[in-house]
Motif scaffolding. Structure first.
Motif, PDB file in Angstrom:
ATOM      1  N   GLU A 100      29.862  19.142  70.178  1.00 54.26           N
ATOM      2  CA  GLU A 100      30.033  17.850  69.675  1.00 54.26           C
ATOM      3  C   GLU A 100      28.569  17.401  68.827  1.00 54.26           C
ATOM      4  O   GLU A 100      28.567  16.563  68.282  1.00 54.26           O
ATOM      5  CB  GLU A 100      30.090  17.083  71.096  1.00 54.26           C
ATOM      6  N   VAL A 101      27.655  18.034  69.407  1.00 55.55           N
ATOM      7  CA  VAL A 101      26.148  17.882  68.681  1.00 55.55           C
ATOM      8  C   VAL A 101      26.239  18.371  67.345  1.00 55.55           C
ATOM      9  O   VAL A 101      25.911  17.705  66.414  1.00 55.55           O
ATOM     10  CB  VAL A 101      24.965  18.139  69.689  1.00 55.55           C
ATOM     11  N   VAL A 102      26.715  19.658  67.142  1.00 54.00           N
ATOM     12  CA  VAL A 102      26.958  20.146  65.871  1.00 54.00           C
ATOM     13  C   VAL A 102      27.872  19.224  64.944  1.00 54.00           C
ATOM     14  O   VAL A 102      27.468  19.207  63.665  1.00 54.00           O
ATOM     15  CB  VAL A 102      27.252  21.688  65.984  1.00 54.00           C
ATOM     16  N   ALA A 103      28.769  18.999  65.550  1.00 49.51           N
ATOM     17  CA  ALA A 103      29.916  17.968  64.714  1.00 49.51           C
ATOM     18  C   ALA A 103      29.312  16.748  64.378  1.00 49.51           C
ATOM     19  O   ALA A 103      29.382  16.470  63.314  1.00 49.51           O
ATOM     20  CB  ALA A 103      31.080  18.095  65.411  1.00 49.51           C
ATOM     21  N   GLY A 104      28.532  16.189  65.195  1.00 51.12           N
ATOM     22  CA  GLY A 104      27.863  14.832  65.072  1.00 51.12           C
ATOM     23  C   GLY A 104      26.754  15.063  63.892  1.00 51.12           C
ATOM     24  O   GLY A 104      26.262  13.933  63.345  1.00 51.12           O
ATOM     25  N   ALA A 105      26.413  16.134  63.427  1.00 48.80           N
ATOM     26  CA  ALA A 105      25.375  16.224  62.423  1.00 48.80           C
ATOM     27  C   ALA A 105      25.681  15.612  61.090  1.00 48.80           C
ATOM     28  O   ALA A 105      25.257  15.876  60.177  1.00 48.80           O
ATOM     29  CB  ALA A 105      24.855  17.886  62.620  1.00 48.80           C
ATOM     30  N   VAL A 106      27.198  15.730  60.794  1.00 52.41           N
ATOM     31  CA  VAL A 106      27.612  15.115  59.529  1.00 52.41           C
ATOM     32  C   VAL A 106      27.186  13.974  59.430  1.00 52.41           C
ATOM     33  O   VAL A 106      26.989  13.413  58.275  1.00 52.41           O
ATOM     34  CB  VAL A 106      29.065  15.361  59.510  1.00 52.41           C
ATOM     35  N   GLN A 107      26.756  13.229  60.381  1.00 50.47           N
ATOM     36  CA  GLN A 107      26.219  11.806  60.214  1.00 50.47           C
ATOM     37  C   GLN A 107      24.614  11.771  59.643  1.00 50.47           C
ATOM     38  O   GLN A 107      24.112  10.730  59.146  1.00 50.47           O
ATOM     39  CB  GLN A 107      25.874  11.162  61.466  1.00 50.47           C
ATOM     40  N   LEU A 108      24.035  13.079  59.745  1.00 53.19           N
ATOM     41  CA  LEU A 108      22.514  13.119  59.165  1.00 53.19           C
ATOM     42  C   LEU A 108      22.357  13.509  57.634  1.00 53.19           C
ATOM     43  O   LEU A 108      23.190  14.267  57.314  1.00 53.19           O
ATOM     44  CB  LEU A 108      22.051  14.395  60.123  1.00 53.19           C
ATOM     45  N   PRO A 109      21.480  13.094  57.091  1.00 50.75           N
ATOM     46  CA  PRO A 109      20.969  13.331  55.742  1.00 50.75           C
ATOM     47  C   PRO A 109      20.807  14.765  55.696  1.00 50.75           C
ATOM     48  O   PRO A 109      20.345  15.550  56.553  1.00 50.75           O
ATOM     49  CB  PRO A 109      19.964  12.468  55.248  1.00 50.75           C
ATOM     50  N   ASP A 110      20.990  15.539  54.638  1.00 50.01           N
ATOM     51  CA  ASP A 110      20.680  16.752  54.469  1.00 50.01           C
ATOM     52  C   ASP A 110      19.009  16.858  54.246  1.00 50.01           C
ATOM     53  O   ASP A 110      18.509  16.067  54.159  1.00 50.01           O
ATOM     54  CB  ASP A 110      21.194  17.420  52.981  1.00 50.01           C
ATOM     55  N   ALA A 111      18.570  18.362  54.518  1.00 48.81           N
ATOM     56  CA  ALA A 111      17.272  18.551  54.590  1.00 48.81           C
ATOM     57  C   ALA A 111      16.421  17.738  55.647  1.00 48.81           C
ATOM     58  O   ALA A 111      15.632  17.117  55.468  1.00 48.81           O
ATOM     59  CB  ALA A 111      16.634  18.387  53.343  1.00 48.81           C
TER      60      ALA A 111
END
Length: 159
Positions: A33-44
């Protein structure tokens, strides 16, 4: 605030998400769920925070967090549904792209707040409150019953 959990680093680079412990152990398979939630974060981007799990009464459940480390695949997915993990911000050195980690705390915190606001980050991300008010800190120090372990002090103008 210092929460009762695992220190974790989440990095997003060219769409690849890595969740690691402070010692470098990969934890992504245990916390999908944390890995999936990373789609909210900007790249780099890299976020340095405390990985926590809350129980039904609103207290941190460290034993459930520990139990999650052993799960992979379908078992990790079931555990994520039952006891989802969150990343609570510990340090504002979080947005460490483009040399932000060299900025004074005040500037790093402002940049981090900006990312949270602009991206409208939601679970599993949570921005830990910050204050310069002694009365607020004293109040926080009474929160041991929910799993808050203490407070972290930073000089506002130090890197």
């Amino acid at each position: 605030m210092k929460w009762d959990g695992f220190r974790a680093l989440v990095s997003v680079d060219a769409g690849q998400v890595v969740l690691r412990s402070r010692s470098g152990t990969k934890m992504g398979p245990s916390f999908p769920e944390v890995v999936a939630g990373a789609v909210q974060l900007p790249d780099a981007t890299a976020l340095d925070g405390e990985l926590v799990v809350w129980d039904a009464a609103g207290r941190l459940a460290f034993e459930r967090l520990q139990n999650r480390l052993q799960r992979r695949g379908a078992g990790a997915a079931r555990a994520a549904d039952e006891w989802p993990a969150h990343i609570r911000r510990v340090r504002s050195a979080a947005a460490v792209r483009y040399g932000h980690h060299l900025w004074p705390y005040r500037r790093r915190r402002a940049a981090l707040e900006s990312v949270f606001t602009a991206r409208r980050l939601s679970a599993p991300w949570a921005l830990c409150p910050s204050t310069t008010e002694a009365d607020v800190v004293r109040e926080w120090l009474t929160w041991a019953s929910v799993g808050m372990e203490g407070v972290v002090f930073k000089r506002l103008n130090d890197a």
